[in-house]
Design an enzyme around this catalytic site. Structure first.
Site, PDB file in Angstrom:
ATOM      1  N   GLU A 197      30.898  51.248  37.749  1.00  0.00           N
ATOM      2  CA  GLU A 197      31.865  50.195  38.044  1.00  0.00           C
ATOM      3  C   GLU A 197      31.185  49.033  38.765  1.00  0.00           C
ATOM      4  OE1 GLU A 197      34.851  52.380  40.245  1.00  0.00           O
ATOM      5  OE2 GLU A 197      36.048  52.635  38.435  1.00  0.00           O
ATOM      6  N   CYS A 240      33.671  58.120  51.607  1.00  0.00           N
ATOM      7  CA  CYS A 240      33.398  57.289  50.434  1.00  0.00           C
ATOM      8  C   CYS A 240      33.768  57.999  49.128  1.00  0.00           C
ATOM      9  CB  CYS A 240      31.921  56.918  50.429  1.00  0.00           C
ATOM     10  SG  CYS A 240      31.388  56.144  48.903  1.00  0.00           S
ATOM     11  N   CYS A 269      28.394  60.290  52.140  1.00  0.00           N
ATOM     12  CA  CYS A 269      29.189  59.753  53.248  1.00  0.00           C
ATOM     13  C   CYS A 269      30.606  60.287  53.079  1.00  0.00           C
ATOM     14  CB  CYS A 269      29.179  58.228  53.221  1.00  0.00           C
ATOM     15  SG  CYS A 269      27.515  57.556  53.335  1.00  0.00           S
ATOM     16  N   CYS A 317      26.223  58.977  43.866  1.00  0.00           N
ATOM     17  CA  CYS A 317      25.382  58.772  45.049  1.00  0.00           C
ATOM     18  C   CYS A 317      25.201  60.120  45.740  1.00  0.00           C
ATOM     19  CB  CYS A 317      26.060  57.790  46.008  1.00  0.00           C
ATOM     20  SG  CYS A 317      25.034  57.380  47.441  1.00  0.00           S
ATOM     21  N   CYS A 369      35.644  48.390  49.433  1.00  0.00           N
ATOM     22  CA  CYS A 369      34.483  49.129  49.923  1.00  0.00           C
ATOM     23  C   CYS A 369      34.738  50.624  49.948  1.00  0.00           C
ATOM     24  CB  CYS A 369      34.170  48.698  51.350  1.00  0.00           C
ATOM     25  SG  CYS A 369      33.264  47.204  51.398  1.00  0.00           S
ATOM     26  N   CYS A 383      29.719  42.624  43.169  1.00  0.00           N
ATOM     27  CA  CYS A 383      29.244  43.832  43.852  1.00  0.00           C
ATOM     28  C   CYS A 383      28.714  44.776  42.764  1.00  0.00           C
ATOM     29  CB  CYS A 383      30.434  44.422  44.613  1.00  0.00           C
ATOM     30  SG  CYS A 383      30.046  45.929  45.471  1.00  0.00           S
TER      31      CYS A 383
HETATM   32  S1  SF4 Z   1      29.026  54.742  51.261  1.00  0.00           S
HETATM   33 FE1  SF4 Z   1      29.147  55.906  49.327  1.00  0.00          FE
HETATM   34  S2  SF4 Z   1      27.880  54.757  47.851  1.00  0.00           S
HETATM   35 FE2  SF4 Z   1      27.348  54.026  49.922  1.00  0.00          FE
HETATM   36  S3  SF4 Z   1      25.599  55.302  50.545  1.00  0.00           S
HETATM   37 FE3  SF4 Z   1      27.445  56.375  51.316  1.00  0.00          FE
HETATM   38  S4  SF4 Z   1      27.993  57.818  49.683  1.00  0.00           S
HETATM   39 FE4  SF4 Z   1      26.558  56.347  48.790  1.00  0.00          FE
END
Ligand code: SF4
Length: 361
Positions: free
Chosen positions: A108, A135, A132, A128, A350, A121
């Protein structure tokens, strides 16, 4: 570098079209042109056609000889992604693009327009692996790095689709850009090159979750692009809970690494801080944050959390105000900003990028 794909099961014409030029740097294209019996200048022309003009069809590359255009048509693949869906926000000029890559996977990209500013963006990985906790992308796990061509094609597509010129690029989409360092830098160089997208280096921002060796490499290589660090906590205890990468590289190491960056003339580091209810939003947290950043010439972007129906919530207005007041009254060298993320109604804000197979028609 020429990337050849010789997977079985393709028919003859598909197998012939196996040189992927998209994503090659100017030097790589010049070298490649020479390797196929052309001049260095042909490589420059290809660079301009692909990146400045956004042309994917060799028959439209009118200043290139007919015979070489035929060679390009027969042997080279130009496009690395297909558009599958566009989600338009009902409340603001923000759009989210869902692309399918040539291997069938999805990414995306988000376009955000605010007056004269058009920010894109971009994603740098499929999924990933930084995990986190707040996220949506993290829930996908990690699939693979994007090629430089797949990163650049996101921009090429949006530039064609949206009339308003792109003014800023942020590597804040899916993925940790510094874990795909070489390809991200190649893509950024193509965006910056006057024969490519011709964007000033100060309009290209790379955002990292804190991969310290790569932050050091970025600084040592004297890269001109802006650097942002996703900080999200005033101390290691909180940060390690929401960002497991902090167990590897802690706040002190990150601060030490970025001080060198901010000490370089006219290079303010940007810290991002997603404000989450009862996690990192107390007065004590704000005071600790002030203390942490007080000697660094930096910007601090406070981003109230975008709720996604999970375990985390956005703080109420009074808590956000109180947190901001503490920062504003003690800001010193720090320039404090609040960023209300765009495109919440289309999950484009975000931390909300997470392609869902079910969205595909
Ligand atoms: S916020 Fe999401 S996309 Fe960004 S580094 Fe952390 S896990 Fe990865």
């Amino acid at each position: 570098m020429i990337i050849s794909e010789n997977s079985s099961g393709k028919n003859k014409s598909e197998e012939q079209q196996n040189i992927i030029l998209k994503g090659m740097s100017l030097q790589e294209l010049q070298k490649w042109a020479i390797s196929v019996g052309q001049t260095r200048f042909r490589g420059t022309q290809l660079f301009e056609w692909m990146y400045r003009e956004g042309v994917d069809n060799p028959t439209e590359m009118t200043n290139i000889s007919k015979s070489f255009r035929a060679f390009l048509s027969d042997n080279c693949t130009f496009s690395t992604l297909k558009l599958k869906k566009i989600s338009k926000s009902q409340t603001e000029p923000t759009q989210k693009f869902l692309f399918q890559l040539n291997d069938g996977q999805f990414i995306e990209t988000v376009s955000i327009i605010e007056n004269d500013r058009h920010t894109v963006c971009v994603s740098s990985q499929i999924g990933c692996n930084l995990e986190c906790d707040f996220c949506a992308t993290a829930t996908l796990g990690f699939s693979r790095n994007l090629s430089a061509g797949e990163i650049v094609d996101q921009l090429i597509f949006i530039r064609k689709y949206i009339e308003q010129p792109i003014t800023n690029i942020v590597f804040m989409g899916m993925g940790e850009p510094f874990l795909n360092y070489k390809r991200v830098m190649t893509a950024a160089d193509i965006f910056h090159n006057p024969k490519g997208f011709n964007l000033a280096s100060t309009r290209i921002t790379i955002s990292t979750g804190g991969i310290v060796p790569k932050i050091k490499q970025f600084i040592d290589e004297n890269r001109k692009y802006k650097l942002a660090v996703s900080l999200n906590a005033p101390n290691d205890e909180i940060r390690s809970k929401i960002m497991p990468i902090n167990n590897k590289w802690q706040i002190e190491e990150i601060i030490k690494a970025v001080k060198k960056y901010s000490n370089q003339k006219r290079r303010k580091i940007m810290f991002e801080y997603v404000l989450i209810k009862d996690v990192n939003d107390s007065s004590k947290d704000a005071q600790q944050l002030v203390k942490l950043l007080k000697n660094i010439d930096c910007k601090l972007n406070i981003i109230p959390y975008n709720e996604m129906g999970g375990k985390y919530q956005r703080p109420d207005e009074q808590t956000i105000d109180n947190f901001m007041q503490i920062l504003f009254s003690n800001q010193g060298k720090v320039r404090v900003l609040t960023r209300w993320s765009k495109g919440q109604d289309i999950d484009a804000a975000c931390g909300q990028l997470a392609t869902k197979q079910m969205e595909i028609e």
